[in-house]
Design a protein around this motif. Sequence first.
Motif, PDB file in Angstrom:
ATOM      1  N   ARG B  21       0.816  -1.212   0.000  1.00  0.00           N
ATOM      2  CA  ARG B  21       0.000   0.000   0.000  1.00  0.00           C
ATOM      3  C   ARG B  21       0.843   1.253   0.000  1.00  0.00           C
ATOM      4  NH1 ARG B  21      -3.986  -0.747   4.921  1.00  0.00           N
ATOM      5  NH2 ARG B  21      -5.866  -1.444   3.884  1.00  0.00           N
ATOM      6  N   MET B  24       2.318   1.685  -3.415  1.00  0.00           N
ATOM      7  CA  MET B  24       1.321   2.129  -4.387  1.00  0.00           C
ATOM      8  C   MET B  24       1.010   3.604  -4.160  1.00  0.00           C
ATOM      9  SD  MET B  24      -0.417   0.567  -6.774  1.00  0.00           S
ATOM     10  CE  MET B  24      -1.468   1.304  -8.007  1.00  0.00           C
ATOM     11  N   ALA B  25       0.788   3.947  -2.884  1.00  0.00           N
ATOM     12  CA  ALA B  25       0.419   5.325  -2.576  1.00  0.00           C
ATOM     13  C   ALA B  25       1.526   6.281  -2.989  1.00  0.00           C
ATOM     14  CB  ALA B  25       0.127   5.463  -1.089  1.00  0.00           C
ATOM     15  N   LEU B  28       1.853   6.511  -6.850  1.00  0.00           N
ATOM     16  CA  LEU B  28       0.700   7.227  -7.414  1.00  0.00           C
ATOM     17  C   LEU B  28       0.786   8.716  -7.128  1.00  0.00           C
ATOM     18  CD1 LEU B  28      -2.178   4.765  -6.665  1.00  0.00           C
ATOM     19  CD2 LEU B  28      -1.855   5.888  -8.844  1.00  0.00           C
ATOM     20  N   ILE B  32       0.778  11.413 -10.043  1.00  0.00           N
ATOM     21  CA  ILE B  32      -0.405  12.237 -10.253  1.00  0.00           C
ATOM     22  C   ILE B  32      -0.034  13.699 -10.495  1.00  0.00           C
ATOM     23  CG2 ILE B  32      -0.914  12.827  -7.836  1.00  0.00           C
ATOM     24  CD1 ILE B  32      -3.510  11.790 -10.413  1.00  0.00           C
ATOM     25  N   TRP B  93      -0.561  -6.270  -6.868  1.00  0.00           N
ATOM     26  CA  TRP B  93      -1.960  -6.676  -6.703  1.00  0.00           C
ATOM     27  C   TRP B  93      -2.385  -7.725  -7.732  1.00  0.00           C
ATOM     28  CZ3 TRP B  93      -2.549  -4.396  -2.286  1.00  0.00           C
ATOM     29  CH2 TRP B  93      -1.986  -3.144  -2.068  1.00  0.00           C
ATOM     30  N   VAL B 155      -8.694   6.853 -16.866  1.00  0.00           N
ATOM     31  CA  VAL B 155      -8.117   6.286 -15.640  1.00  0.00           C
ATOM     32  C   VAL B 155      -9.006   6.558 -14.449  1.00  0.00           C
ATOM     33  CG1 VAL B 155      -5.831   5.806 -14.725  1.00  0.00           C
ATOM     34  CG2 VAL B 155      -6.159   7.763 -16.207  1.00  0.00           C
ATOM     35  N   ASN B 159     -10.815   4.202 -11.543  1.00  0.00           N
ATOM     36  CA  ASN B 159     -10.799   4.370 -10.095  1.00  0.00           C
ATOM     37  C   ASN B 159     -12.220   4.495  -9.537  1.00  0.00           C
ATOM     38  OD1 ASN B 159     -10.656   6.407  -7.620  1.00  0.00           O
ATOM     39  ND2 ASN B 159      -8.820   5.145  -7.652  1.00  0.00           N
ATOM     40  N   MET B 162     -13.679   1.229  -8.927  1.00  0.00           N
ATOM     41  CA  MET B 162     -13.254   0.567  -7.688  1.00  0.00           C
ATOM     42  C   MET B 162     -14.112   1.038  -6.512  1.00  0.00           C
ATOM     43  SD  MET B 162      -9.175   0.886  -8.349  1.00  0.00           S
ATOM     44  CE  MET B 162      -8.631   0.510  -6.693  1.00  0.00           C
ATOM     45  N   TRP B 385      -7.041  12.413  -2.744  1.00  0.00           N
ATOM     46  CA  TRP B 385      -6.787  11.007  -3.078  1.00  0.00           C
ATOM     47  C   TRP B 385      -6.691  10.162  -1.830  1.00  0.00           C
ATOM     48  CZ3 TRP B 385      -7.994   8.560  -7.193  1.00  0.00           C
ATOM     49  CH2 TRP B 385      -8.081   9.246  -8.406  1.00  0.00           C
ATOM     50  N   GLU B 389      -8.915   6.895  -1.467  1.00  0.00           N
ATOM     51  CA  GLU B 389      -8.285   5.571  -1.445  1.00  0.00           C
ATOM     52  C   GLU B 389      -8.269   4.962  -0.045  1.00  0.00           C
ATOM     53  OE1 GLU B 389      -6.863   4.122  -4.479  1.00  0.00           O
ATOM     54  OE2 GLU B 389      -8.176   5.699  -5.183  1.00  0.00           O
ATOM     55  N   VAL B 390      -7.804   5.716   0.918  1.00  0.00           N
ATOM     56  CA  VAL B 390      -7.774   5.171   2.271  1.00  0.00           C
ATOM     57  C   VAL B 390      -9.198   5.002   2.787  1.00  0.00           C
ATOM     58  CG1 VAL B 390      -6.884   5.477   4.599  1.00  0.00           C
ATOM     59  CG2 VAL B 390      -5.527   6.223   2.666  1.00  0.00           C
ATOM     60  N   ARG B 392     -11.684   4.060   1.181  1.00  0.00           N
ATOM     61  CA  ARG B 392     -12.310   2.871   0.621  1.00  0.00           C
ATOM     62  C   ARG B 392     -11.893   1.614   1.363  1.00  0.00           C
ATOM     63  NH1 ARG B 392     -10.427   3.139  -4.260  1.00  0.00           N
ATOM     64  NH2 ARG B 392      -8.755   1.716  -3.710  1.00  0.00           N
ATOM     65  N   GLN B 393     -10.775   1.680   2.072  1.00  0.00           N
ATOM     66  CA  GLN B 393     -10.270   0.502   2.791  1.00  0.00           C
ATOM     67  C   GLN B 393     -11.333  -0.022   3.743  1.00  0.00           C
ATOM     68  OE1 GLN B 393      -7.465  -0.747   1.698  1.00  0.00           O
ATOM     69  NE2 GLN B 393      -7.463   0.980   0.303  1.00  0.00           N
ATOM     70  N   ILE B 396     -10.587  -3.149  -1.830  1.00  0.00           N
ATOM     71  CA  ILE B 396      -9.917  -2.658  -3.038  1.00  0.00           C
ATOM     72  C   ILE B 396     -10.977  -2.457  -4.111  1.00  0.00           C
ATOM     73  CG2 ILE B 396      -9.258  -4.942  -3.945  1.00  0.00           C
ATOM     74  CD1 ILE B 396      -6.627  -3.599  -4.850  1.00  0.00           C
ATOM     75  N   THR B 403      -8.584  -5.550   0.102  1.00  0.00           N
ATOM     76  CA  THR B 403      -7.216  -5.310  -0.346  1.00  0.00           C
ATOM     77  C   THR B 403      -6.296  -6.435   0.095  1.00  0.00           C
ATOM     78  OG1 THR B 403      -7.762  -3.008   0.012  1.00  0.00           O
ATOM     79  CG2 THR B 403      -5.498  -3.498  -0.479  1.00  0.00           C
TER      80      THR B 403
HETATM   81  C1  HEM Z   1      -7.113   6.279 -11.271  1.00  0.00           C
HETATM   82  C2  HEM Z   1      -6.268   6.203 -10.488  1.00  0.00           C
HETATM   83  C3  HEM Z   1      -6.030   5.262  -9.339  1.00  0.00           C
HETATM   84  C4  HEM Z   1      -6.178   3.912  -9.238  1.00  0.00           C
HETATM   85  C5  HEM Z   1      -6.681   2.977 -10.283  1.00  0.00           C
HETATM   86  C6  HEM Z   1      -5.742   3.536  -7.912  1.00  0.00           C
HETATM   87  C7  HEM Z   1      -5.654   2.259  -7.433  1.00  0.00           C
HETATM   88  C8  HEM Z   1      -5.163   1.924  -6.209  1.00  0.00           C
HETATM   89  C9  HEM Z   1      -4.895   0.592  -5.765  1.00  0.00           C
HETATM   90  C10 HEM Z   1      -5.083  -0.649  -6.596  1.00  0.00           C
HETATM   91  C11 HEM Z   1      -4.456   0.670  -4.487  1.00  0.00           C
HETATM   92  C12 HEM Z   1      -4.042  -0.453  -3.608  1.00  0.00           C
HETATM   93  C13 HEM Z   1      -5.160  -1.046  -2.866  1.00  0.00           C
HETATM   94  C14 HEM Z   1      -5.705  -0.170  -1.828  1.00  0.00           C
HETATM   95  O1  HEM Z   1      -4.984   0.120  -0.850  1.00  0.00           O
HETATM   96  O2  HEM Z   1      -6.861   0.219  -2.016  1.00  0.00           O
HETATM   97  C15 HEM Z   1      -4.427   2.046  -4.108  1.00  0.00           C
HETATM   98  C16 HEM Z   1      -4.031   2.520  -2.881  1.00  0.00           C
HETATM   99  C17 HEM Z   1      -3.771   3.822  -2.618  1.00  0.00           C
HETATM  100  N1  HEM Z   1      -3.865   4.859  -3.523  1.00  0.00           N
HETATM  101 FE1  HEM Z   1      -4.850   4.778  -5.283  1.00  0.00          FE
HETATM  102  N2  HEM Z   1      -5.372   4.657  -7.235  1.00  0.00           N
HETATM  103  C18 HEM Z   1      -5.522   5.727  -8.085  1.00  0.00           C
HETATM  104  C19 HEM Z   1      -5.186   7.024  -7.846  1.00  0.00           C
HETATM  105  C20 HEM Z   1      -4.535   7.445  -6.707  1.00  0.00           C
HETATM  106  C21 HEM Z   1      -3.815   8.681  -6.619  1.00  0.00           C
HETATM  107  C22 HEM Z   1      -3.639   9.670  -7.715  1.00  0.00           C
HETATM  108  C23 HEM Z   1      -3.325   8.756  -5.374  1.00  0.00           C
HETATM  109  C24 HEM Z   1      -2.488   9.926  -4.938  1.00  0.00           C
HETATM  110  C25 HEM Z   1      -2.231  10.390  -3.903  1.00  0.00           C
HETATM  111  C26 HEM Z   1      -3.751   7.557  -4.667  1.00  0.00           C
HETATM  112  C27 HEM Z   1      -3.497   7.257  -3.352  1.00  0.00           C
HETATM  113  C28 HEM Z   1      -3.557   6.012  -2.834  1.00  0.00           C
HETATM  114  C29 HEM Z   1      -3.259   5.713  -1.458  1.00  0.00           C
HETATM  115  C30 HEM Z   1      -2.904   6.725  -0.378  1.00  0.00           C
HETATM  116  C31 HEM Z   1      -3.393   4.331  -1.317  1.00  0.00           C
HETATM  117  C32 HEM Z   1      -3.112   3.520  -0.077  1.00  0.00           C
HETATM  118  C33 HEM Z   1      -4.339   3.218   0.712  1.00  0.00           C
HETATM  119  C34 HEM Z   1      -3.960   2.703   2.061  1.00  0.00           C
HETATM  120  O3  HEM Z   1      -2.803   2.690   2.433  1.00  0.00           O
HETATM  121  O4  HEM Z   1      -4.871   2.335   2.807  1.00  0.00           O
HETATM  122  N3  HEM Z   1      -4.482   6.793  -5.517  1.00  0.00           N
HETATM  123  N4  HEM Z   1      -4.846   2.804  -5.185  1.00  0.00           N
END
Ligand code: HEM
Lengths: 332, 464
Positions: B21, B24-25, B28, B32, B93, B155, B159, B162, B385, B389-390, B392-393, B396, B403
Motif C-alpha cells: 500500500r 502504491m500510494a 501514485l 499524479i 496486486w 483512468v 478508479n 473501484m 486522493w 483511497e484510504v 475505501r479501505q 480494493i 485489499t
Molecule cells: C485512477 C487512479 C487510481 C487507481 C486505479 C488507484 C488504485 C489503487 C490501488 C489498486 C491501491 C491499492 C489497494 C488499496 O490500498 O486500495 C491504491 C491505494 C492507494 N492509492 Fe490509489 N489509485 C488511483 C489514484 C490514486 C492517486 C492519484 C493517489 C495519490 C495520492 C492515490 C493514493 C492512494 C493511497 C494513499 C493508497 C493507499 C491506501 C492505504 O494505504 O490504505 N491513488 N490505489
Amino acid sequence: MSTAAAVILWTGATFYAIFGGADFGGGFWDLFAGDPGKGERPRMTIQRSLTPVWEANHVWLIFILVVLWTGFPDAFSAIFTTLYVPLLLAVLGIVLRGSGFAFRKSVEGLRERRAAGATFALSSLVTPFFMGTVVGAIAAGNVPAAGDGDAFSTWLAPLPLFIGAMFVATSAYLAAVFLVGDSRRAEDREMEVYFEKRALAAGAVAGIFAVVGLIALHSEGHYVYDRLVHEGLPLVIVSAVCGVGMLGVLLTGGRFLLRPLAALAVVAVIWGAFVAMFPYLLPTTMKISEAAAPDATLSAIFVVFGVACVLVLPALFLLYFLAQSDMLEHEH
Amino acid sequence: MPGLDAIPLAASATSNLFAAREQMAFTLAFHIVLACLGVALPATILVAHYIGLKRDDHDAIELAQRWSKAMAVTFAVGAVTGTVLSFEFGLLWPHFMERFGAAFGIAFGIEGLFFFLEAIFLAIYIYGWKRLPPWAHFWAGVPMFITGIGGAFSVVAANSWMNQPQGFALDAAGKVTEVEPLRVIFNPATPYEVPHMILAAYMVVGFLVASIYAVGMLKGRRDRLHRLGLLIPLTIACIATPVQLLVGDTAAREVAKDQPAKFAAMECIQDTGGHQTEYIGGICTSSGVKLAIPIPDLDSLLVGFSPDSKVTGLNDIPDDERPPVNTLLHLAFDTMVGIGSALLLLGLWLAYSWFKKRDIPQTPWFLKAVAVSGIGAILALWSGWIVTEVGRQPWIVNGYMKTSEAVTDANGIWGAFIFTLLLYATIGTVAILVLRRMSRRWREGGEGTAEDEPSPYSPEEVGV
Ligand code: HEM
Ligand code: HDD
Ligand code: HEM
C-alpha cells in the motif's frame, strides 16, 4: 475469439520487438562506443536516428500489458506472481532508460551528460535481457497456471538465460542494421563501415545464441520445440532466409532491403513462437481459451485496437513524415 | 466472498499488505502531479499561444514555447512513472487483476490510446515551433488538450469503478464471467470523480505555473513576460476553483449516499442519526472528536439540506469493514476543503482588483499568496486522493474484494519500496534541477532561447 485477442497481443509484441528492440540496441552501441572522443560520432548517429521515437516505441509495452491484464487476467497474474524478480529488474531498466531519455538533452556539461547517457545506455542492456528471461521462462513451461511459481529457479535456468542473451544480441543487431541503413542514406562512409562491422558481429552472436537456445529448448521446452520444428518450420525458414539475405545486402552495400529484411526476420521468429505455443498462452499449463476474459471484454479490446489503428497510425505517420523530411533537409 | 476467506492472512501477507500500500500510494502520488501537467498544461499553453497569435504578442508566444519545452520533460517522466504503475498492478496486486482485470482493465486501454496520441501531438507541436505555419501549428496543438482530458477520464473512471463497482457478473468462485464495458466505465462515481479530477488538474497546473512567476516577481523581475506568465495560468485556475468546490460538494453528498463508511470516517461520525455536528479539524476517537471546532447540525444540513437529515455513523458499519486511520482521513478531507476555500478567496481577490483597476493587486502579499498556491493545490490533490483511497479501505473493490486478498505473496516488497523511494527521489530532484536550469538559460538568453532549447521530443541533434 480468444485467439483473435491473442493475435492482437502478439501484434503488440511484434511492434515492441522491432521498434523497442532497435531502440534498446541503440543504447547498447552507445554503451560500447568507447571514450567521449572516439565515441562521439557514433553516439551522434545513434541519437539522431533514435531520439524522437522513444515514447512511440515504449508505448507498445504498455499496450502489451493492458491487453494481457484485460484480455488474459489469469495469465497476467500467473506470470507476475512467478516472474516478479526479472520483471522488477526490467521495469527498473525502463525507469532509468526513460529518465535518461527525458534528461539527457537538457542537462549541461560533459560529465552530467555522460552520466545521463550512461544510465540510458546501461539500462538498454538490462531491460531486454530480463524481458528475454521472462519470455524464456514462459516458453520453457515454467509458469504454473495458478501462479506463485518459484521466484528464482523458474528463470535462472539455461533456456531463459539464453533467450535473455539472445534478446540483447538481437536488439544490438537490429539497431546496427538500422544504423547502417541510416548512414548509407546520409552517405556517411565512416559510420557505415563502423556499424557494418558491428552488425556482422552482433548478427553472428545472435545466431549462435539462437542455435544454443534451440538446443536448450529441446531439453527444457519439449512442447514448444516440437511444434516449432513442425508447424512452425516455415516461419523458422523465413527467418533464417531473411537473416542470410540481410548478410548479403549488408556486404554488397545495398540499402533499401536492409530494414524490411531485418524486420521480417524478427517478425517470423515471433510468430513462429506463437505457432509453437499454440493453443497455449503459458505452454502446457494454460490455454489461450482458458486464460481469456469474457467475450464482452475481448470485444472491447477489439474496439480499442481498431480505434487505435484509425487514430494513432495516421498521427504517427505524420510525425515520422515531418521528422524524416526535416532530417533530409539538414543533410543536404 | 465465498471461497476467498480461505486466503491466509499470514504474518508475511499482512506486512506485505502494508508495504504494498505504501508503495502504491507513494508512486501514485508522484505520478499524479506529473499527470496533472499532462492533463492541464496543453490548454494553458494553447491559451498563451492563442493570445500570442491574435494580438501578435511576442511575450505570450515566448511563454507558450517555454511551457511546451518544460512539458516535454515532465511528460517523459510521467510516462516512466505511469509505466511503473502498470507493472505494479501485477507486481503488487496480482489477485486483484486476476479476478477483476477483465472488467477494470478496459479503461486503461483507452487511457493508453489517449496518452500515446498526446505524446505524438506533443512531439509534433514542439517540432512545429520553427517549421509549421503559425495557425496550423496552433491547431496541431489542440489534440493534446482533448487527449489530456480523455486520458484523465479513462483512468479516473477505472478508479471510480473501484469505488462503485458495477457492470459485471461473478461465478461461484468469485471470478468475473460477464462484463458490460459501458456500465463499468460509466459507473455511479464517474460523473463526479472525473470532473473533480480534471478540475483539480487545472487548479494544480494553473496555481503551480503562476506561483513560479510570482516567485520571480517577488525577486524583482517585474517585466511583462512575468506578468503574463502569472496572469494566464492564474486566471485559468481561478475560474476552475469555484466550479471545483461545487463538484466537490456534490461528490461529498454522493459519497454520503453510496459509500457511507467512507463518509462516516472522513467526518468522524460515530452514531447514525440526524443533527450531526460538522467537526473542523480534531482527532477522531470512538468517544467523539477531540480538539475540533464543532458546528452543530451543519453536517446533516450539508448532506440533506435539513438539520434532521440522517447520516450513517460508524456504529452501523461492521467492524471489519471500517476504514482505518479515521483521524488521517478526517484531516485530509478538511485540508482539501480548507485549501479549496482559501484558493477561492485568492481568486476573488484577483477578480476584485482586476475589475476595479485592470491589474493584479499591488501588495507583495498577493504575490506571496500566489507563490504558495501551487504547493497548496498539490496538497489538496493528495488529500483528496487519500480520502478516496484510504477511505475505501479495507476494500480494493468496494464491497467485493478486500485489499488483503489482492496483495501479492512475493518477498521483498519492503526492499523494493525503499529502493523506489531513493530512485524517485533522484528522478524528482534531477527533473526539478533540469527545469530550473532551463528556466535560467531562458532568462539569461532572452527571447528566442526557448525556441532552440533541445527537448526530448524534438528531432534536433545534440552532441554527447
Ligand atoms: C485512477 C487512479 C487510481 C487507481 C486505479 C488507484 C488504485 C489503487 C490501488 C489498486 C491501491 C491499492 C489497494 C488499496 O490500498 O486500495 C491504491 C491505494 C492507494 N492509492 Fe490509489 N489509485 C488511483 C489514484 C490514486 C492517486 C492519484 C493517489 C495519490 C495520492 C492515490 C493514493 C492512494 C493511497 C494513499 C493508497 C493507499 C491506501 C492505504 O494505504 O490504505 N491513488 N490505489
Ligand atoms: C485541487 C484539488 C482539490 C480541491 C480544491 C478539492 N478537491 Fe476534493 N478531491 C480532489 C481534489 C480536490 C482529488 C482530485 O484529489 C479527488 C480524489 C479522487 C477524486 O475524484 O478527486 C478528491 C476527492 C474528493 C472526495 C472523495 C470522492 C470519492 O471518494 O469518491 C470528496 C467527498 C471531495 N473531494 C470533496 C471536496 C469538497 C467538498 C471540496 C471543497 C469544497 C473539494 N473536494 C475540493
Ligand atoms: C488519476 C489518476 C491518473 C491520471 C490523471 C493519469 C494521467 C496520466 C497522464 C496525463 C500521462 C501522460 C504523461 C504525463 O503527462 O505525465 C500518464 C501517463 C501514464 N499513466 Fe497515468 N494517470 C493516472 C493514474 C495512472 C494509473 C493508476 C496508472 C496505472 C496503470 C497509470 C498509467 C499510466 C501509463 C502507463 C502512462 C504512460 C503512457 C505513455 O507511455 O504514453 N496512470 N498518466
